[in-house]
Design a protein around this motif. Structure first.
Motif: not given
Length: 202
Positions: A70-71, A85-86, A93-96, A107-108
């Motif tokens: 969705t993002y 983006h954030r 990061y959470r998915q390593a 990009q951000l």
């Protein structure tokens, strides 16, 4: 106008279900609202707002894959959407998945740089370094922005931490480059850094 009212009613109903904790129901109604928004030619901002609500629900349900999708759709519609983006940075990061996280981060940072929002760049990097202190990509970016801002002491602190991480990871050449950057900034105790450089064969 009638269509827009119908759309508002859909969104209100979805919000109500969301507040009642009926997340599946809320998500279905938001999806219907989005279809309706496309059908009546709503502004992209409106569709993006609906998509953000859907992604929030997916995050609450810990369905990161759906939230990520969705993002990504939001960014296609609205390439400068900072929040999307954030969120993607955090999800990766959470998915390593550090490589993707840093890609999204760059990009951000590019969006912030183009609109001259230097304080936002600094703030975001500081926040991420606190969350992921062992990430060399983050520390090197933060050190670079501190140097640009003339915050030499802060830059040295980040470079020092970066050099340590690189040495621990066996990245000798990277560490040598980092220590050279520190020496170039001429900190107090510069001789210690020079000694370390010669020990490393730099």
């Amino acid at each position: 106008i009638r269509w827009e009212n119908g759309l508002d009613q859909h969104i209100d109903l979805a919000d109500t279900n969301h507040q009642l904790g009926k997340f599946d129901m809320a998500r279905d109604i938001f999806n219907e609202a989005e279809k309706l928004a496309h059908k009546v030619g709503s502004l992209p901002e409106r569709i993006v707002r609906i998509k953000h609500r859907v992604a929030d629900i997916d995050q609450m349900r810990l369905d990161m894959r759906k939230a990520q999708r969705t993002y990504e759709e939001i960014i296609q519609l609205m390439p400068t959407d900072e929040r999307a983006h954030r969120m993607l940075i955090d999800i990766h990061y959470r998915q390593a998945n550090q490589v993707e996280a840093v890609k999204k981060l760059d990009q951000l940072l590019g969006i912030f740089a183009r609109s001259k929002q230097i304080s936002k760049i600094t703030q975001l990097l500081e926040e991420l370094v606190t969350m992921y202190p062992n990430d060399t990509a983050l520390r090197s970016r933060l050190a670079a922005i501190y140097r640009q801002l003339g915050r030499t002491a802060d830059a040295i602190k980040q470079l020092d931490a970066l050099g340590e991480l690189q040495l621990e990871a066996g990245l000798h050449q990277d560490a040598i480059n980092t220590i050279r950057q520190i020496v170039a900034l001429n900190p107090s105790g510069v001789d210690d850094y020079k000694r370390l450089l010669s020990q490393l064969g730099g």
